[in-house]
Design a protein around this motif. Structure first.
Motif, PDB file in Angstrom:
ATOM      1  N   VAL A   1       0.857  -1.183   0.000  1.00  0.00           N
ATOM      2  CA  VAL A   1       0.000   0.000   0.000  1.00  0.00           C
ATOM      3  C   VAL A   1       0.893   1.233   0.000  1.00  0.00           C
ATOM      4  N   LYS A   2       0.653   2.157  -0.946  1.00  0.00           N
ATOM      5  CA  LYS A   2       1.467   3.361  -1.091  1.00  0.00           C
ATOM      6  C   LYS A   2       0.560   4.582  -1.166  1.00  0.00           C
ATOM      7  N   LEU A   3       0.783   5.554  -0.295  1.00  0.00           N
ATOM      8  CA  LEU A   3      -0.009   6.772  -0.287  1.00  0.00           C
ATOM      9  C   LEU A   3       0.902   7.983  -0.240  1.00  0.00           C
ATOM     10  N   LEU A   4       0.444   9.091  -0.809  1.00  0.00           N
ATOM     11  CA  LEU A   4       1.237  10.310  -0.865  1.00  0.00           C
ATOM     12  C   LEU A   4       0.940  11.226   0.314  1.00  0.00           C
TER      13      LEU A   4
ATOM     14  N   TYR B   1      -3.869   5.287  -3.937  1.00  0.00           N
ATOM     15  CA  TYR B   1      -5.100   5.937  -3.468  1.00  0.00           C
ATOM     16  C   TYR B   1      -6.307   5.501  -4.301  1.00  0.00           C
ATOM     17  N   SER B   2      -6.137   5.403  -5.621  1.00  0.00           N
ATOM     18  CA  SER B   2      -7.283   5.061  -6.462  1.00  0.00           C
ATOM     19  C   SER B   2      -6.978   3.975  -7.502  1.00  0.00           C
ATOM     20  N   LYS B   3      -5.749   3.512  -7.598  1.00  0.00           N
ATOM     21  CA  LYS B   3      -5.424   2.518  -8.614  1.00  0.00           C
ATOM     22  C   LYS B   3      -4.533   1.427  -8.045  1.00  0.00           C
ATOM     23  N   GLN B   4      -4.573   0.289  -8.722  1.00  0.00           N
ATOM     24  CA  GLN B   4      -3.725  -0.846  -8.396  1.00  0.00           C
ATOM     25  C   GLN B   4      -2.918  -1.227  -9.624  1.00  0.00           C
ATOM     26  N   THR B   5      -1.708  -1.705  -9.389  1.00  0.00           N
ATOM     27  CA  THR B   5      -0.842  -2.183 -10.468  1.00  0.00           C
ATOM     28  C   THR B   5      -0.186  -3.479 -10.032  1.00  0.00           C
ATOM     29  N   LEU B   6      -0.234  -4.483 -10.885  1.00  0.00           N
ATOM     30  CA  LEU B   6       0.452  -5.739 -10.628  1.00  0.00           C
ATOM     31  C   LEU B   6       1.862  -5.649 -11.214  1.00  0.00           C
ATOM     32  N   SER B   7       2.839  -6.041 -10.427  1.00  0.00           N
ATOM     33  CA  SER B   7       4.217  -5.991 -10.923  1.00  0.00           C
ATOM     34  C   SER B   7       4.941  -7.298 -10.638  1.00  0.00           C
ATOM     35  N   PHE B   8       5.916  -7.607 -11.507  1.00  0.00           N
ATOM     36  CA  PHE B   8       6.791  -8.763 -11.334  1.00  0.00           C
ATOM     37  C   PHE B   8       8.226  -8.257 -11.366  1.00  0.00           C
TER      38      PHE B   8
ATOM     39  N   LEU C   1      -5.310   3.558   7.343  1.00  0.00           N
ATOM     40  CA  LEU C   1      -4.244   4.530   7.112  1.00  0.00           C
ATOM     41  C   LEU C   1      -4.777   5.761   6.391  1.00  0.00           C
ATOM     42  N   ILE C   2      -5.641   5.551   5.413  1.00  0.00           N
ATOM     43  CA  ILE C   2      -6.247   6.687   4.705  1.00  0.00           C
ATOM     44  C   ILE C   2      -7.035   7.554   5.681  1.00  0.00           C
ATOM     45  N   ASN C   3      -7.830   6.927   6.524  1.00  0.00           N
ATOM     46  CA  ASN C   3      -8.630   7.689   7.496  1.00  0.00           C
ATOM     47  C   ASN C   3      -7.733   8.491   8.438  1.00  0.00           C
ATOM     48  N   LEU C   4      -6.655   7.872   8.904  1.00  0.00           N
ATOM     49  CA  LEU C   4      -5.742   8.564   9.805  1.00  0.00           C
ATOM     50  C   LEU C   4      -5.093   9.759   9.119  1.00  0.00           C
ATOM     51  N   LEU C   5      -4.570   9.541   7.913  1.00  0.00           N
ATOM     52  CA  LEU C   5      -3.882  10.611   7.197  1.00  0.00           C
ATOM     53  C   LEU C   5      -4.832  11.755   6.863  1.00  0.00           C
ATOM     54  N   GLN C   6      -6.064  11.426   6.513  1.00  0.00           N
ATOM     55  CA  GLN C   6      -7.053  12.470   6.235  1.00  0.00           C
ATOM     56  C   GLN C   6      -7.372  13.279   7.494  1.00  0.00           C
TER      57      GLN C   6
ATOM     58  N   ALA D   1      -4.201  11.333  -4.270  1.00  0.00           N
ATOM     59  CA  ALA D   1      -3.742  11.042  -5.629  1.00  0.00           C
ATOM     60  C   ALA D   1      -2.810   9.847  -5.568  1.00  0.00           C
ATOM     61  N   ASP D   2      -2.537   9.260  -6.725  1.00  0.00           N
ATOM     62  CA  ASP D   2      -1.635   8.114  -6.788  1.00  0.00           C
ATOM     63  C   ASP D   2      -0.205   8.572  -7.015  1.00  0.00           C
ATOM     64  N   SER D   3       0.722   7.821  -6.452  1.00  0.00           N
ATOM     65  CA  SER D   3       2.137   8.145  -6.586  1.00  0.00           C
ATOM     66  C   SER D   3       2.634   7.776  -7.983  1.00  0.00           C
ATOM     67  N   LEU D   4       3.305   8.702  -8.631  1.00  0.00           N
ATOM     68  CA  LEU D   4       3.863   8.465  -9.966  1.00  0.00           C
ATOM     69  C   LEU D   4       5.349   8.825  -9.985  1.00  0.00           C
ATOM     70  N   LYS D   5       6.051   8.520  -8.897  1.00  0.00           N
ATOM     71  CA  LYS D   5       7.432   8.983  -8.770  1.00  0.00           C
ATOM     72  C   LYS D   5       8.343   8.406  -9.853  1.00  0.00           C
TER      73      LYS D   5
END
Length: 286
Positions: free
Chosen positions: A43-46, A148-155, A261-266, A274-278
């Motif tokens: 889980v990754k949040l900005l 925050y709003s998207k998921q990505t599968l990675s290998f 975690l989202i509730n706490l950060l808010q 927003a989603d992280s695009l670093k």
């Protein structure tokens, strides 16, 4: 003589039939397809820079206390390689070269990404399986990155080469050679024979970025806060991208604690919705 031969053939058939009945022979079994990979979850949040960073770039006491961050930051040098037109990225591949200050190795990572649509992780796993990423391949680690709003599968295929402690990276040419020398077969022949090899050979360095990583805890899970000072869009300065994350192998644990975690950060005013695009920012701005 002929009668004896007929009797011999008859007995052979009877014997073979008895053997087949006893063993339950059913003919050749169909080849079973490899099972889908079983992913872990990250889980990754900005975080809002203005709310969590002091003027000197250190973390504010509020976030330090909330997540039990007590140690100094681990420092990392991170760079990516791709062509001018981002051919690797366009095919869902990222090639990363990383050095942790306290480790005696370079970390080489080759990552293939699949978009997850409407939370349908199984569909992404099936697509990945069709392209060779299955449970039978232990060279790659499967993970669902959940923002925050998207998921990505990675290998990810991770390899290491020898180095000294510190943040110093080899020259871009030397780093690229190491990446080429350790190129996994799936990337090498991705679109055609030696496609990956030729594409990587025509790539250039993106970065490096000097990352600061703080370790803490949330709901009993190891939790990281990373600060990525990425070159600004106009090149005149840097934009701090701050990401908080935790990992778990269990989907339900990821789901429930992501919501918490989202509730706490808010509630603290720390969350950027927003989603992280670093990674994309590094590829685009360097």
């Amino acid at each position: 003589m002929k009668t004896s031969l007929r009797i011999t053939k008859f007995m052979s058939v009877v014997t073979l039939s008895a053997v087949l009945l006893a063993t339950g022979w059913k003919g050749a079994e169909p080849v079973q397809a490899a099972a889908n990979a079983t992913p872990s979850y990250e889980v990754k949040l900005l975080l809002d820079t203005a709310q969590v960073l002091n003027a000197d770039g250190s973390l504010k006491s509020g976030i330090v206390n909330e997540f039990g961050i007590s140690e100094d930051a681990q420092r990392l040098s991170v760079e990516f390689f791709d062509t001018d037109s981002l051919q690797l990225n366009d095919e869902g591949w990222n090639v990363r070269f990383r050095k942790k200050e306290d480790k005696k190795n370079y970390e080489l990572t080759y990552k293939k990404r699949y978009a997850i649509t409407n939370g349908n992780i199984d569909a992404a796993l099936i697509q990945a399986n069709k392209e060779g990423f299955s449970a039978s391949d232990d060279n790659y680690e499967a993970e669902v990155d959940w923002g925050y709003s998207k998921q990505t599968l990675s290998f990810s295929n991770d390899k290491k080469t020898n180095a000294s402690k510190g943040l110093a990276l080899p020259s871009p040419d030397q780093a690229l050679k190491q990446l080429q020398d350790n190129l996994p077969g799936k990337l090498q022949n991705w679109k055609s024979s030696n496609w990956g090899k030729h594409t990587l050979a025509n790539s250039r360095v993106r970065g490096p970025v000097q990352v600061s990583k703080y370790e803490g805890s949330f709901q009993g899970l190891d939790t990281d806060v990373e600060i990525w000072p990425i070159r600004s869009a106009n090149g005149s300065g840097t934009d701090n991208i701050i990401e908080i994350s935790f990992k778990t192998s269990d989907y339900n644990t990821a789901t429930s604690n992501r919501a918490k975690l989202i509730n706490l950060l808010q509630s603290k005013g720390w969350l950027i919705p927003a989603d992280s695009l670093k990674t994309n920012l590094v590829l685009e701005r360097y």
